[in-house]
Enzyme design. Structure first.
Site, PDB file in Angstrom:
ATOM      1  N   LYS A   9       0.821  -1.213   0.000  1.00  0.00           N
ATOM      2  CA  LYS A   9       0.000   0.000   0.000  1.00  0.00           C
ATOM      3  C   LYS A   9       0.860   1.270   0.000  1.00  0.00           C
ATOM      4  CE  LYS A   9      -3.967  -2.111   2.405  1.00  0.00           C
ATOM      5  NZ  LYS A   9      -4.817  -1.998   3.621  1.00  0.00           N
ATOM      6  N   TYR A  49     -13.013  -2.524  -2.508  1.00  0.00           N
ATOM      7  CA  TYR A  49     -13.430  -2.423  -1.105  1.00  0.00           C
ATOM      8  C   TYR A  49     -14.946  -2.285  -0.964  1.00  0.00           C
ATOM      9  CZ  TYR A  49      -8.564  -1.990   0.525  1.00  0.00           C
ATOM     10  OH  TYR A  49      -7.239  -2.233   0.842  1.00  0.00           O
ATOM     11  N   ASN A 112      -1.794   0.182   7.005  1.00  0.00           N
ATOM     12  CA  ASN A 112      -1.314  -1.098   7.554  1.00  0.00           C
ATOM     13  C   ASN A 112      -0.501  -1.905   6.535  1.00  0.00           C
ATOM     14  OD1 ASN A 112      -3.421  -1.839   5.924  1.00  0.00           O
ATOM     15  ND2 ASN A 112      -4.634  -2.835   7.510  1.00  0.00           N
ATOM     16  N   HIS A 115      -2.241  -5.210   1.575  1.00  0.00           N
ATOM     17  CA  HIS A 115      -3.507  -5.911   1.390  1.00  0.00           C
ATOM     18  C   HIS A 115      -3.174  -7.327   0.958  1.00  0.00           C
ATOM     19  CE1 HIS A 115      -7.419  -7.159  -0.105  1.00  0.00           C
ATOM     20  NE2 HIS A 115      -6.770  -7.630  -1.158  1.00  0.00           N
ATOM     21  N   GLU A 126      -9.800 -10.812  -7.352  1.00  0.00           N
ATOM     22  CA  GLU A 126      -8.868  -9.677  -7.248  1.00  0.00           C
ATOM     23  C   GLU A 126      -7.744  -9.776  -8.274  1.00  0.00           C
ATOM     24  OE1 GLU A 126      -7.733  -9.619  -3.103  1.00  0.00           O
ATOM     25  OE2 GLU A 126      -9.721  -8.944  -2.470  1.00  0.00           O
TER      26      GLU A 126
HETATM   27  N1  UDP Z   1      -9.548  -0.107   7.528  1.00  0.00           N
HETATM   28  C1  UDP Z   1      -9.656   1.176   8.058  1.00  0.00           C
HETATM   29  N2  UDP Z   1     -10.247   1.342   9.294  1.00  0.00           N
HETATM   30  C2  UDP Z   1     -10.716   0.301  10.019  1.00  0.00           C
HETATM   31  C3  UDP Z   1     -10.606  -1.009   9.468  1.00  0.00           C
HETATM   32  C4  UDP Z   1     -10.016  -1.163   8.216  1.00  0.00           C
HETATM   33  O1  UDP Z   1      -9.256   2.151   7.421  1.00  0.00           O
HETATM   34  O2  UDP Z   1     -11.228   0.499  11.127  1.00  0.00           O
HETATM   35  C5  UDP Z   1      -8.873  -0.293   6.230  1.00  0.00           C
HETATM   36  C6  UDP Z   1      -7.511  -0.987   6.380  1.00  0.00           C
HETATM   37  O3  UDP Z   1      -6.576  -0.376   5.506  1.00  0.00           O
HETATM   38  C7  UDP Z   1      -7.848  -2.408   5.951  1.00  0.00           C
HETATM   39  C8  UDP Z   1      -8.876  -2.163   4.851  1.00  0.00           C
HETATM   40  O4  UDP Z   1      -9.673  -1.105   5.370  1.00  0.00           O
HETATM   41  O5  UDP Z   1      -6.700  -3.114   5.518  1.00  0.00           O
HETATM   42  C9  UDP Z   1      -9.741  -3.352   4.504  1.00  0.00           C
HETATM   43  O6  UDP Z   1     -10.396  -3.785   5.654  1.00  0.00           O
HETATM   44  P1  UDP Z   1     -10.634  -5.329   5.937  1.00  0.00           P
HETATM   45  O7  UDP Z   1     -11.597  -5.431   7.090  1.00  0.00           O
HETATM   46  O8  UDP Z   1     -10.987  -6.042   4.683  1.00  0.00           O
HETATM   47  O9  UDP Z   1      -9.200  -5.805   6.500  1.00  0.00           O
HETATM   48  P2  UDP Z   1      -8.018  -6.634   5.821  1.00  0.00           P
HETATM   49  O10 UDP Z   1      -8.627  -7.724   4.982  1.00  0.00           O
HETATM   50  O11 UDP Z   1      -7.189  -5.673   5.026  1.00  0.00           O
HETATM   51  O12 UDP Z   1      -7.238  -7.191   6.990  1.00  0.00           O
HETATM   52 MG    MG Z   2     -10.168  -7.615   3.600  1.00  0.00          MG
END
Ligand code: UDP
Ligand code: MG
Length: 157
Positions: A9, A49, A112, A115, A126
């Site tokens: 990212k 997303y 974080n 992805h 994807e």
């Molecule tokens: N995210 C965020 N705030 C939150 C939770 C998630 O901005 O409280 C963002 C974060 O970058 C995350 C992405 O949304 O990686 C996708 O969320 P998901 O729940 O799918 O988590 P992931 O699969 O990335 O662990």
């Molecule tokens: Mg996810």
């Protein structure tokens, strides 16, 4: 063998730790089947997303992901989707276990680092979303016979 999509990212690119992240996947024994740098457009990120469209952080997430280029990869290996999710760690940087990528490099819920596809179905979708067939390479990894046992090599999964 299975394939999964990884996006390094914008925060990781900006903090110059993309190489460290790539190195972890290489050292684990995963094969890089495709890799490119791309400034992701809001329309494709909104699709990617879509499951989060009702969350209050959605707009912020899209603008962060579209801020500077990301690095996208397809990784291949046995159970690659599961293996990579485990290496990446839980979503929120402050909760993620040390030793995972997010646990070692992030303290944010949003910025974080990576992805990684959540399951097999998402991985297929994807990969199709972000890569053209001709961007994905078939090549023999020279250490393959040392990364897996003979039994595993002949098994399908
Ligand atoms: N995210 C965020 N705030 C939150 C939770 C998630 O901005 O409280 C963002 C974060 O970058 C995350 C992405 O949304 O990686 C996708 O969320 P998901 O729940 O799918 O988590 P992931 O699969 O990335 O662990
Ligand atoms: Mg996810």
């Amino acid at each position: 063998m299975r394939q999964t999509l990884v996006i390094i990212k914008p925060d990781a690119v900006n903090r110059c730790i993309a190489g460290k992240v790539i190195q972890r996947f290489e050292e684990k024994g995963l094969q890089i089947k495709a890799m490119k740098m791309e400034l992701l457009q809001p329309y494709v990120l909104k699709e990617h997303y879509a499951h989060l469209k009702d969350k209050k952080f959605f707009e912020g997430l899209i603008s962060y992901m579209a801020s500077i280029p990301s690095m996208l990869m397809i990784l291949e290996g046995k159970d690659a989707v599961k293996v990579v999710r485990k290496m990446v760690g839980s979503t929120q940087g402050r909760d993620a276990e040390p030793g995972t990528i997010r646990g070692d490099y992030s303290v944010s819920n949003q910025s974080n680092i990576v992805h990684a596809s959540e399951n097999e179905e998402a991985a297929k979708e994807e990969i199709k979303r972000f890569f053209k067939k001709e961007e994905i390479y078939e090549y023999k990894k020279m250490d393959f016979d040392w990364i897996y046992s003979r039994d595993e090599t002949y098994m399908k999964k």
